[in-house]
Design a protein around this motif. Sequence first.
Motif, short mmCIF file in Angstrom:
data_model
loop_
_atom_site.label_atom_id
_atom_site.label_comp_id
_atom_site.label_asym_id
_atom_site.label_seq_id
_atom_site.Cartn_x
_atom_site.Cartn_y
_atom_site.Cartn_z
N ASN A 1 0.86 -1.18 0.00
CA ASN A 1 0.00 0.00 0.00
C ASN A 1 0.90 1.23 0.00
OD1 ASN A 1 -2.34 1.65 0.22
ND2 ASN A 1 -3.35 0.02 1.40
N ALA A 2 0.31 2.38 0.24
CA ALA A 2 1.06 3.63 0.16
C ALA A 2 2.34 3.64 1.01
CB ALA A 2 0.15 4.80 0.54
N PRO A 3 2.32 3.19 2.27
CA PRO A 3 3.57 3.21 3.06
C PRO A 3 4.68 2.39 2.44
CG PRO A 3 1.66 2.90 4.50
CD PRO A 3 1.16 2.75 3.10
N GLU A 4 4.34 1.21 1.89
CA GLU A 4 5.36 0.36 1.28
C GLU A 4 5.94 1.01 0.03
OE1 GLU A 4 3.09 -2.17 3.97
OE2 GLU A 4 2.46 -0.78 2.39
N TYR A 5 5.08 1.58 -0.80
CA TYR A 5 5.57 2.23 -2.02
C TYR A 5 6.44 3.44 -1.68
CZ TYR A 5 2.57 -0.61 -5.02
OH TYR A 5 1.99 -1.65 -5.69
N CYS A 6 6.05 4.18 -0.65
CA CYS A 6 6.84 5.34 -0.22
C CYS A 6 8.23 4.89 0.24
CB CYS A 6 6.12 6.09 0.89
SG CYS A 6 7.07 7.46 1.59
N MET A 7 8.28 3.86 1.07
CA MET A 7 9.57 3.38 1.58
C MET A 7 10.41 2.75 0.46
SD MET A 7 10.05 4.13 4.71
CE MET A 7 9.22 5.67 4.37
N LEU A 8 9.75 2.12 -0.51
CA LEU A 8 10.48 1.56 -1.65
C LEU A 8 11.15 2.68 -2.45
CD1 LEU A 8 11.14 -0.91 -3.46
CD2 LEU A 8 9.09 -0.32 -4.78
N ALA A 9 10.40 3.77 -2.68
CA ALA A 9 10.97 4.91 -3.41
C ALA A 9 12.11 5.54 -2.62
CB ALA A 9 9.88 5.94 -3.69
N LEU A 10 11.93 5.65 -1.30
CA LEU A 10 12.97 6.23 -0.45
C LEU A 10 14.22 5.35 -0.46
CD1 LEU A 10 13.56 8.60 1.45
CD2 LEU A 10 12.74 7.19 3.35
N PHE A 11 14.00 4.04 -0.45
CA PHE A 11 15.14 3.11 -0.52
C PHE A 11 15.88 3.28 -1.85
CE2 PHE A 11 16.80 -1.14 -1.72
CZ PHE A 11 17.78 -1.24 -0.76
N GLY A 12 15.12 3.45 -2.93
CA GLY A 12 15.74 3.70 -4.23
C GLY A 12 16.54 4.99 -4.22
N LEU A 13 15.99 6.02 -3.58
CA LEU A 13 16.69 7.31 -3.50
C LEU A 13 17.96 7.23 -2.66
CD1 LEU A 13 13.64 9.71 -3.11
CD2 LEU A 13 15.19 9.60 -5.06
N SER A 14 18.00 6.28 -1.72
CA SER A 14 19.21 6.12 -0.91
C SER A 14 20.40 5.68 -1.75
CB SER A 14 18.97 5.11 0.22
OG SER A 14 18.86 3.79 -0.29
N MET A 15 20.11 5.18 -2.96
CA MET A 15 21.19 4.77 -3.85
C MET A 15 21.94 5.96 -4.42
SD MET A 15 21.26 1.53 -3.75
CE MET A 15 20.66 1.63 -2.06
N MET A 16 21.45 7.19 -4.13
CA MET A 16 22.20 8.40 -4.52
C MET A 16 23.63 8.34 -4.00
SD MET A 16 19.69 11.59 -3.79
CE MET A 16 18.07 11.75 -4.51
N ILE A 17 23.77 7.82 -2.78
CA ILE A 17 25.10 7.75 -2.15
C ILE A 17 26.01 6.85 -2.98
CG2 ILE A 17 26.35 7.19 -0.04
CD1 ILE A 17 24.36 9.47 0.27
N ALA A 18 25.46 5.71 -3.41
CA ALA A 18 26.27 4.74 -4.14
C ALA A 18 26.65 5.23 -5.54
CB ALA A 18 25.51 3.41 -4.26
#
Length: 406
Positions: A40-57
């Motif tokens: 649901n919305a919380p999972e999709y939000c956290m998935l997108a945030l996890f993807g954005l964390s790849m900015m560091i990499a």
Amino acid sequence: GKGGLALGINVIYSFIGGVFSTLCLILFSTPIANFTVTFNAPEYCMLALFGLSMMIAVSTGNVLKGTILGVAGILLSCVGLDPLLAVPRFTFGSVDLLAGISFIPVMIGMFGIGEVLYQMYSRNRAEEAAEMKARKVNLALGRVLPSFKEFKELTIPTLIGAVEGTVIGAIPAAGGDIASIISWGNAKKMSKHPEEYGKGSIEGLAVSSTANNAVIGGAMTTMMTLGIPGDSVTAILIGSLTMYGMQPGLKMFTENADFTAKIMLLMLLANVVFLIFGLVTAKASAKVLNVSQPTVWTAVCLLCVVGSYALNNNFFDVIVMFAAALLGFVCKVYDFPTGPFVLGLLLGNMMEANFRRALVMSHGNLMTFVQRPVSCVLLIATILAFSWPVIKNIIDARKGSARKAG
């Protein structure tokens, strides 16, 4: 100078990723679909945030510059209609901006014409002539297949990439771009030679190729089982199946079981044909690098313009592509990593929309992201992803101190 090997690795590990995800489609289609349908919305939000964390990499050592461009990409993703209220934002009265800024013309511009402009800017005729001469020697002697030692070293990273690509592909709105970037970033963190990533790393190429093709089986799982497109390709497939009177969903496995089985077998066959054809033509394809630079630049520019326009038959996309090309050129000149910008543009809207939906559903309670198991796991993974560079530096410092003490 290793064009044959690069193409060979791309073909072999794309094949492995495709076969792995197709086998997952055959064996685990219903469990995977049942898992993703709980999102649901919380999972999709956290998935997108996890993807954005790849900015560091993907910031290749320039974390501050990468973060600046990543935030710029997120802000640019806000252009268009508000995802909840459908109110125009930052469109300045332009009808073309109502649908937002498509990330595909941006990627074509930044990594296509942007690279051409940079090569023209930094061109050195003497070095170019020497490089062309070296290429001919290397390509003539280059190997296509990786050695047994290389294949052994790549087994675990690519297997992880295949799993990540399959799972990400099964999630609606995700795709090969997200899977490749996330898998590449995770592999870099776990790699024994992270400094090679972004500079011709065989491991990085293999992991990205595996994840990119592993998405197909995951996306097909979501499409065939739930009738929800996992990416733009499966969205077209849904339309095609509907034209022939077939309703994607659970009926595909009951009323059209024979047809569904044929699709799965054809996917396996397609990967085998792709492997054979790719390896046979790898050396011939690599020799395209012998073409002169101006010829390549001209061809790339023409393909970029045609490709950008063909997406929506809209000249505005071509303008966006050229604007992104200029930005990509400036980033190359001043050593700004472009990957975080694309990540922000790609995932910013997904994160914002689902963050707001989650707050509406929970009446403003932020604990909703922790109370849901999948969302909580993704949040922990995101925190670890952001914290890993600091943790790694501490570990390396302690190891260095221990060596000096010893």
